[in-house]
Design an enzyme around this catalytic site. Sequence first.
Site, PDB file in Angstrom:
ATOM      1  N   GLY A  10     -31.205  12.839  13.813  1.00  0.00           N
ATOM      2  CA  GLY A  10     -31.347  13.073  12.375  1.00  0.00           C
ATOM      3  C   GLY A  10     -31.351  11.777  11.582  1.00  0.00           C
ATOM      4  O   GLY A  10     -31.765  10.723  12.079  1.00  0.00           O
ATOM      5  N   GLY A  13     -28.787   9.441  13.586  1.00  0.00           N
ATOM      6  CA  GLY A  13     -29.133   9.156  14.986  1.00  0.00           C
ATOM      7  C   GLY A  13     -30.437   8.397  15.130  1.00  0.00           C
ATOM      8  O   GLY A  13     -30.508   7.424  15.897  1.00  0.00           O
ATOM      9  N   LYS A  38     -38.459  18.253  15.903  1.00  0.00           N
ATOM     10  CA  LYS A  38     -38.019  16.956  15.373  1.00  0.00           C
ATOM     11  C   LYS A  38     -38.348  15.833  16.357  1.00  0.00           C
ATOM     12  O   LYS A  38     -38.833  14.772  15.976  1.00  0.00           O
ATOM     13  CB  LYS A  38     -36.503  17.006  15.115  1.00  0.00           C
ATOM     14  CG  LYS A  38     -36.072  16.102  13.990  1.00  0.00           C
ATOM     15  CD  LYS A  38     -34.600  16.239  13.711  1.00  0.00           C
ATOM     16  CE  LYS A  38     -34.309  17.049  12.483  1.00  0.00           C
ATOM     17  NZ  LYS A  38     -32.904  17.007  12.068  1.00  0.00           N
ATOM     18  N   ALA A 160     -26.211   4.086   4.136  1.00  0.00           N
ATOM     19  CA  ALA A 160     -26.588   4.991   3.043  1.00  0.00           C
ATOM     20  C   ALA A 160     -28.087   5.230   3.161  1.00  0.00           C
ATOM     21  O   ALA A 160     -28.840   4.324   3.566  1.00  0.00           O
ATOM     22  CB  ALA A 160     -26.247   4.372   1.694  1.00  0.00           C
ATOM     23  N   PHE A 223     -13.573   7.374  -1.633  1.00  0.00           N
ATOM     24  CA  PHE A 223     -13.458   6.321  -2.654  1.00  0.00           C
ATOM     25  C   PHE A 223     -14.772   6.135  -3.406  1.00  0.00           C
ATOM     26  O   PHE A 223     -14.786   6.004  -4.629  1.00  0.00           O
ATOM     27  CB  PHE A 223     -13.063   4.978  -1.997  1.00  0.00           C
ATOM     28  CG  PHE A 223     -11.591   4.743  -1.971  1.00  0.00           C
ATOM     29  CD1 PHE A 223     -10.731   5.614  -1.314  1.00  0.00           C
ATOM     30  CD2 PHE A 223     -11.033   3.634  -2.610  1.00  0.00           C
ATOM     31  CE1 PHE A 223      -9.368   5.403  -1.290  1.00  0.00           C
ATOM     32  CE2 PHE A 223      -9.668   3.420  -2.596  1.00  0.00           C
ATOM     33  CZ  PHE A 223      -8.837   4.300  -1.938  1.00  0.00           C
ATOM     34  N   SER A 265     -23.572   5.588 -14.004  1.00  0.00           N
ATOM     35  CA  SER A 265     -23.370   6.963 -14.435  1.00  0.00           C
ATOM     36  C   SER A 265     -24.635   7.773 -14.154  1.00  0.00           C
ATOM     37  O   SER A 265     -25.742   7.242 -14.220  1.00  0.00           O
ATOM     38  CB  SER A 265     -23.053   6.939 -15.923  1.00  0.00           C
ATOM     39  OG  SER A 265     -22.712   8.213 -16.324  1.00  0.00           O
ATOM     40  N   CYS A 273     -23.300  13.926   2.374  1.00  0.00           N
ATOM     41  CA  CYS A 273     -21.993  13.426   2.827  1.00  0.00           C
ATOM     42  C   CYS A 273     -20.841  13.588   1.828  1.00  0.00           C
ATOM     43  O   CYS A 273     -19.770  14.061   2.207  1.00  0.00           O
ATOM     44  CB  CYS A 273     -22.103  11.953   3.200  1.00  0.00           C
ATOM     45  SG  CYS A 273     -23.107  11.721   4.669  1.00  0.00           S
ATOM     46  N   PHE A 274     -21.057  13.161   0.574  1.00  0.00           N
ATOM     47  CA  PHE A 274     -19.909  13.021  -0.327  1.00  0.00           C
ATOM     48  C   PHE A 274     -19.105  14.318  -0.466  1.00  0.00           C
ATOM     49  O   PHE A 274     -17.901  14.337  -0.244  1.00  0.00           O
ATOM     50  CB  PHE A 274     -20.354  12.522  -1.700  1.00  0.00           C
ATOM     51  CG  PHE A 274     -20.557  11.026  -1.768  1.00  0.00           C
ATOM     52  CD1 PHE A 274     -20.371  10.225  -0.662  1.00  0.00           C
ATOM     53  CD2 PHE A 274     -20.931  10.416  -2.962  1.00  0.00           C
ATOM     54  CE1 PHE A 274     -20.557   8.850  -0.714  1.00  0.00           C
ATOM     55  CE2 PHE A 274     -21.118   9.042  -3.033  1.00  0.00           C
ATOM     56  CZ  PHE A 274     -20.933   8.270  -1.918  1.00  0.00           C
ATOM     57  N   ARG A 343     -30.636  17.119   0.382  1.00  0.00           N
ATOM     58  CA  ARG A 343     -29.408  17.877   0.664  1.00  0.00           C
ATOM     59  C   ARG A 343     -28.379  17.647  -0.450  1.00  0.00           C
ATOM     60  O   ARG A 343     -28.100  16.506  -0.811  1.00  0.00           O
ATOM     61  CB  ARG A 343     -28.846  17.470   2.039  1.00  0.00           C
ATOM     62  CG  ARG A 343     -29.733  17.955   3.181  1.00  0.00           C
ATOM     63  CD  ARG A 343     -29.213  17.516   4.537  1.00  0.00           C
ATOM     64  NE  ARG A 343     -29.314  16.074   4.720  1.00  0.00           N
ATOM     65  CZ  ARG A 343     -28.870  15.435   5.813  1.00  0.00           C
ATOM     66  NH1 ARG A 343     -28.300  16.112   6.786  1.00  0.00           N
ATOM     67  NH2 ARG A 343     -29.003  14.132   5.916  1.00  0.00           N
TER      68      ARG A 343
END
Length: 456
Positions: A10, A13, A38, A160, A223, A265, A273-274, A343
Site C-alpha cells: 500500500g 509498503g 494492486k 507523510a 502530537f 490552520s 493515520c491521525f 481516506r
Amino acid sequence: MLNILGIGAGYVGGPTMAVIADKCPEHKVTVVDINAEKIAAWNSDHLPIFEPGLDALIERVRGRNLFFSTEIDEEIRKADLIFVSVNTPTKTYGQGAGLAADLMYWEKTARQIRANATGPKIVIEKSTVPVRTAVAMERILNEKDSPIHFDVLSCPEFLAEGTAIRDLEVPDRVLIGGRHDTDSGREAMKKLSDIFRHWVPEERIIHSNIWSAELSKLASNAFLAQRVSSINAISAICEKTEADINEVSRAIGLDQRIGPHFLKSSVGFGGSCFKKDLLNLVYLCQFYGLEEAAEYWMWVVKFNDHQMNRFVDRILKKMFNTINGKRIVLFGFAFKANTGDTRESPAIYVTKRLLEERAEVVVTDPRALDNARRDLEGMPVTFAEDPYEAVRGAHAIAVMTEWDLYRDLDYQRIYDVMEKPAFVFDGRNILDHKGLYEMGYHVFPIGKKALSHFDR
Ligand code: NAD
Ligand code: UDX
C-alpha cells in the site's frame, strides 16, 4: 545478499520497499499483497498510488532488485527479513469498536509467516500498532516447541503522503525497537540498522526498546494532530476578534521551543493515520485506566470534527441560511496536496453535510477523482476534471485541498461565469483573498477577517 520481503503493497509498503531496493542494490526486495489487482498495478505503467518521484523510482528498480508478487507463501520461505506494512484500521465491531486498532490483518500475516517459514527470520513491524503488539507477535511466531526462532522488531514508519519518497530518502530519524537483552535481539537490530546505514547517517538511526518504538509512533502522530487542532482552535478565536491566524502562526512558530511546522490552520486534518492513531491511543489509555489521558487525546479528535462543522456552518450562514439547490464547487478532494489519497479527507465530511442541506455539490481534483467517485458512490454529486468547467453557474467555491493549481487559476474568468453574489470559502488559506475581494467575490478564509461586500 539478503532476501528482503515486504508484506502489504500500500501507501507505506510500496514506497518503503522501493527506496530500500534503490539504496541496497545487492539485496533482493520483493513486495507481496493479497490484492492481486494492486500487485498487477505495481507491475504496470499505472501505479496504484500517486506520489511525487515514485514513477521514476519504480522504473529504476523494478525488475532489477525490486519485484512485486502475489506468491506470499513462497516469498516467506525465501525471506531473511520481513517488513510487515499491512493495514491496521480502526475496529468496527466488538470490544473497542470505533477506537481500538483492528489487528486482524497483522495476526493473519504472523500466522502465515509461521506456517511457511523453514528457517529463522526477522519480522519487522512497519504498520502502526498498539504498544505491546510485538508480544502477541512473538508468542504467535515462537510457538512452544517450534525449532524456528523469530525476532520481532518495531520500526515504525514516519513518512507523510505527498512527500513519501523524500521522507524515506532523508528521514529525520529511523527508529528501531528491539530486545537488547538477548543475543539474537541485538543481532536482529544490527542487521536492520545495516540496511538503513546504506543511506541514513548513523546519528539518525536510533534504538530503543520495542515498546518505546511502538508507542513513539502513536505519540508522534498524536502530537502532530494535536498541533493542527490547537492552531485550528486559535483560528476560531481569530475569526471573532480580527486577529489573523497566519500572523499568529508566524509569531508563535518563531519561538524555537515551538517551531514553525504544522501550524497551518485548515478545514481540519484528514488522512488515514491521525484519527485512527489518536483513537487507538485513547483506547490504550482507557485500557490502562487512564481516563484523563484518554479524554485529553479524545479532544484533539473532537475539535477536528468541530472545525469541519464550523466550516460548513459558516457556508450555510454566509449564504443566507440556505444552500438548497445552490451549486457549490469543492476545489480538491484529497486530504492534502500531492496525493490522490482521500481516506478520512475533510472533503468527504463536508460533502455529506452540504448534501444534507440539499446543495448541488461539484467535485474537482487533479489526482483524487477516482477515489472521490468511490467515496461518494450513490450520492448525487457531479465530478469535473476541469475547474473552469466545474465553476460554471456555481454560487460558491470551497477550497478543500491546498493544490498549487488552485492558487494559479484565472479567478476573473471564474467570477464571470459564476452566479452572483459569488462566494469563496478558503479552507486552506491559499488564495489571494484581497485580490478576489477586489474582483467582487465575498471571501471567507479560515482564522482571518472575512472580506465581504455586504459588510461595507
Ligand atoms: P494500505 O491500505 O494502503 O496498504 C495495506 C496493504 O496491506 C493493502 O494493500 C492490503 O491488501 C495489504 N494486506 C492486508 N492484509 C494482508 C495480508 N494478510 N497479506 C498481504 N497483504 C495484506 O495501508 P497503508 O496506508 O500503507 O498503511 C499501512 C500501515 O502503515 C498502517 O498500519 C498505517 O497506520 C501505517 N502507516 C501509514 C502511513 C501513511 O501515510 N499511509 C504512514 C505511516 C504508517
Ligand atoms: C501523517 C504524519 O505526518 C506521518 O509522519 C505519519 O507517518 C502518517 O501520518 P499524513 O497523514 O500522510 O502523515 O500527512 P500530514 O502531512 O501529516 O497531514 C495530515 C493532515 O493534517 C492533512 O489533512 C493536512 O492537510 C493536515 N495539516 C497538516 C493541517 O491542516 N495543517 C498543518 O499545518 C499540517
